[in-house]
Design a protein around this motif. Structure first.
Motif, PDB file in Angstrom:
ATOM      1  N   ALA A  29       0.977  -1.142   0.190  1.00 19.61           N
ATOM      2  CA  ALA A  29      -0.021  -0.002   0.067  1.00 19.61           C
ATOM      3  C   ALA A  29       0.828   1.133   0.101  1.00 19.61           C
ATOM      4  O   ALA A  29       0.462   2.010  -0.552  1.00 19.61           O
ATOM      5  N   ILE A  30       2.131   1.259   0.649  1.00 18.37           N
ATOM      6  CA  ILE A  30       3.206   2.272   0.679  1.00 18.37           C
ATOM      7  C   ILE A  30       3.610   2.641  -0.701  1.00 18.37           C
ATOM      8  O   ILE A  30       3.594   3.799  -1.322  1.00 18.37           O
ATOM      9  N   ARG A  31       3.666   1.443  -1.495  1.00 23.14           N
ATOM     10  CA  ARG A  31       4.437   1.652  -2.913  1.00 23.14           C
ATOM     11  C   ARG A  31       3.277   2.036  -3.691  1.00 23.14           C
ATOM     12  O   ARG A  31       3.499   3.162  -4.632  1.00 23.14           O
ATOM     13  N   GLU A  32       1.877   1.714  -3.477  1.00 25.94           N
ATOM     14  CA  GLU A  32       0.812   2.135  -4.308  1.00 25.94           C
ATOM     15  C   GLU A  32       0.663   3.768  -4.114  1.00 25.94           C
ATOM     16  O   GLU A  32       0.207   4.043  -5.105  1.00 25.94           O
ATOM     17  N   GLN A  33       0.716   4.227  -3.124  1.00 33.18           N
ATOM     18  CA  GLN A  33       0.812   5.637  -2.893  1.00 33.18           C
ATOM     19  C   GLN A  33       2.041   6.338  -3.246  1.00 33.18           C
ATOM     20  O   GLN A  33       1.924   7.570  -2.991  1.00 33.18           O
ATOM     21  N   GLY A  34       2.768   5.809  -3.888  1.00 26.73           N
ATOM     22  CA  GLY A  34       3.974   6.251  -4.402  1.00 26.73           C
ATOM     23  C   GLY A  34       5.247   6.725  -3.546  1.00 26.73           C
ATOM     24  O   GLY A  34       5.995   7.426  -3.689  1.00 26.73           O
ATOM     25  N   LEU A  36       6.745   7.162   0.485  1.00 25.15           N
ATOM     26  CA  LEU A  36       6.759   7.759   1.802  1.00 25.15           C
ATOM     27  C   LEU A  36       7.454   8.906   1.704  1.00 25.15           C
ATOM     28  O   LEU A  36       8.912   8.980   1.595  1.00 25.15           O
ATOM     29  N   ARG A  43      11.203  10.131  -2.000  1.00 27.51           N
ATOM     30  CA  ARG A  43      10.026   9.300  -1.290  1.00 27.51           C
ATOM     31  C   ARG A  43      10.861   7.850  -0.937  1.00 27.51           C
ATOM     32  O   ARG A  43      11.602   7.467  -1.735  1.00 27.51           O
ATOM     33  N   TRP A  45      11.355   4.231  -0.511  1.00 26.53           N
ATOM     34  CA  TRP A  45      10.307   3.323  -1.540  1.00 26.53           C
ATOM     35  C   TRP A  45      11.003   1.987  -0.814  1.00 26.53           C
ATOM     36  O   TRP A  45      12.183   1.592  -0.924  1.00 26.53           O
ATOM     37  N   ASP A 329      -6.032   5.616   8.935  1.00 26.94           N
ATOM     38  CA  ASP A 329      -5.608   4.683   7.818  1.00 26.94           C
ATOM     39  C   ASP A 329      -5.353   3.304   8.416  1.00 26.94           C
ATOM     40  O   ASP A 329      -5.533   3.250   9.725  1.00 26.94           O
ATOM     41  N   LYS A 333      -0.207  -0.339   8.589  1.00 27.38           N
ATOM     42  CA  LYS A 333       0.462   0.660   7.667  1.00 27.38           C
ATOM     43  C   LYS A 333       0.992   2.007   8.532  1.00 27.38           C
ATOM     44  O   LYS A 333       2.128   2.451   8.251  1.00 27.38           O
ATOM     45  N   GLU A 337       4.892   2.994   8.708  1.00 27.78           N
ATOM     46  CA  GLU A 337       5.330   4.506   7.876  1.00 27.78           C
ATOM     47  C   GLU A 337       6.267   4.926   9.401  1.00 27.78           C
ATOM     48  O   GLU A 337       7.175   5.499   8.951  1.00 27.78           O
TER      49      GLU A 337
END
Ligand SMILES: NC(=O)c1ccc[n+]([C@@H]2O[C@H](COP(=O)([O-])OP(=O)(O)OC[C@H]3O[C@@H](n4cnc5c(N)ncnc54)[C@H](O)[C@@H]3O)[C@@H](O)[C@H]2O)c1
Length: 383
Positions: A29-34, A36, A43, A45, A329, A333, A337
């Motif tokens: 999900a962190i990858r899907e949001q591009g 952190l 970012r 990754w 959220d 996750k 983060e």
């Protein structure tokens, strides 16, 4: 945008928690949001390497999610300097030796709870991590549940006045595995495999109580194995050697009394699978996973005990719902983060191995209390 790649070894990713909450709901999900946002404008990754015992299962998960890196050789993964973080969601009994190896390899470590099977092993891991200078953290997901976040907001806002007591009710019916499949893994019901509801849930109750209310100073617990015979994933009957219910009284600093029932042998007549009722001089709240309801002293009715008459009041209707007022959220996750920011940017992360060790300490004290039939005081621990 520039990426700060961070190599993460995920061990135990074929399991319930490793797959659903950590891989899918957190890191993918962190990858899907591009990624952190990091302090330097790049970012963060996550680059993932899946580790487990069964290569075919790892390959299948990797393919399903477009990942390419997986191995059954943990030592080789730990020796690879492109990996900065080791994450462990294996069965509890396998955790300590894997984390020890990760620390020795100089990797930062994040892990599911409980940190280890016993306090001595947990403290040893905390000491080793500090000596090696690796960052460390333990999952404390319940703190990030919307219901408990709202509860914390009420405490911080002074809603309760003086808090008197906390009543927690956790549990649901886990099928025996004979006439319907069990919805939890069978190792949970075998003490020799690291199972038992006390070692599973008391670490959660420890951080919930300590961080929302006050530190735990003593515990009195009664445990039971209500369902002694179960059937495992392969259809084989086995003896349940671990506790499947724990009835605990926790004394907190400042005089708050918390009483929490944890059971895998209870049918749910509640709004949520866990609920905490908090009573204070100025108000009360009932918080679950998502919802939180309150009753202020000024809106408290005056029930009169009269068993000769049917109940005339709609007691549940006399409570108000606490609004969200923010976006919540997934809790796993949110904590991932925070750990990634801790590793990359040095942002403080309070949920470290020592905090995890205190959770294990409470589980151990609960088991001792039950075994010896007495109240056990919690000593302050340091590394
Ligand atoms: N934070 C939470 O709310 C929460 C909830 C449930 C479980 N947990 C914790 O997560 C961990 C995993 O629990 P789960 O319910 O996902 O269990 P699971 O049985 O579904 O998964 C266990 C994982 O460990 C692996 N494994 C099993 N036996 C092994 C062995 N002998 N050696 C190496 N690996 C082995 C499995 O292949 C699997 O990947 C436990 O430590 C548990 O306490 C945390």
């Amino acid at each position: 945008m520039e990426r700060t790649s961070i190599g993460i070894i995920l061990n135990g990713v074929t399991g319930r928690m490793g797959y659903r909450q950590h891989l899918v709901r957190s890191l993918l999900a962190i990858r899907e949001q591009g990624g952190l946002p990091a302090r330097d404008g790049s970012r963060i990754w996550p680059e993932l390497t899946l580790v487990g015992r069964n290569e075919a299962k790892l390959a299948e998960i990797a393919t399903r999610h477009g990942l390419t890196s997986y191995t059954t050789d943990l030592d080789a993964a730990l020796a690879d300097d492109s990996h900065q973080i080791y994450f462990d969601a294996q069965v509890t009994a396998q955790r300590e030796k894997a984390i020890r190896a990760a620390i020795e390899a100089g990797r930062h470590v994040y892990t599911e709870k409980p940190l280890a099977e016993g306090l001595a092993g947990s403290l040893e891991l905390a000491r080793l991590a500090a000596a090696r200078g690796v960052k460390n953290g333990v999952v404390q997901d319940k703190l990030f549940l919307p219901g408990l976040r709202k509860l914390k907001r009420l405490v911080d806002g002074g809603f309760f006045g003086r808090i008197l007591s906390v009543r927690g009710e956790f549990g649901y019916w886990v099928f025996e595995g004979d006439w319907q499949d069990a919805q939890r893994p069978s190792w949970n019901y075998r003490a020799e495999d690291g199972g038992g509801i006390t070692v599973d849930m008391f670490p959660h109750w420890h951080y919930v109580l300590e961080q929302i209310f006050a530190p735990v100073t003593a515990v009195t617990a009664h445990i039971a194995t209500h369902i002694p015979d179960r059937v495992d994933e392969a259809g084989r009957a086995y003896r349940a050697t671990a506790d499947d219910a724990a009835y605990g009284i926790f004394e907190l600093a400042g005089g708050i009394v918390a009483q929490i029932n944890s059971s895998w042998a209870v049918r749910v007549y509640r709004n949520e699978l866990v609920e905490f009722q908090v009573d204070g001089t100025h108000g009360s709240a009932v918080a679950g996973l998502r919802e939180c309801r309150i009753q202020h002293r000024g809106a408290t009715p005056m029930p009169v005990w009269n068993p000769d008459l049917p109940a005339t009041e709609d007691f549940r209707g006399q409570w108000q719902t606490v609004p969200d007022n923010e976006d919540f959220d997934n809790g796993f996750k949110v904590q991932w983060e925070a750990f990634l920011r801790h590793v990359v940017d040095g942002v403080p992360f309070p949920w470290d191995f020592l905090a995890g060790a205190r959770g294990v300490q409470l589980a151990e004290a609960g088991l001792r209390s039950a075994r010896e039939g007495r109240r056990v005081e919690i000593e302050e621990i340091t590394r």
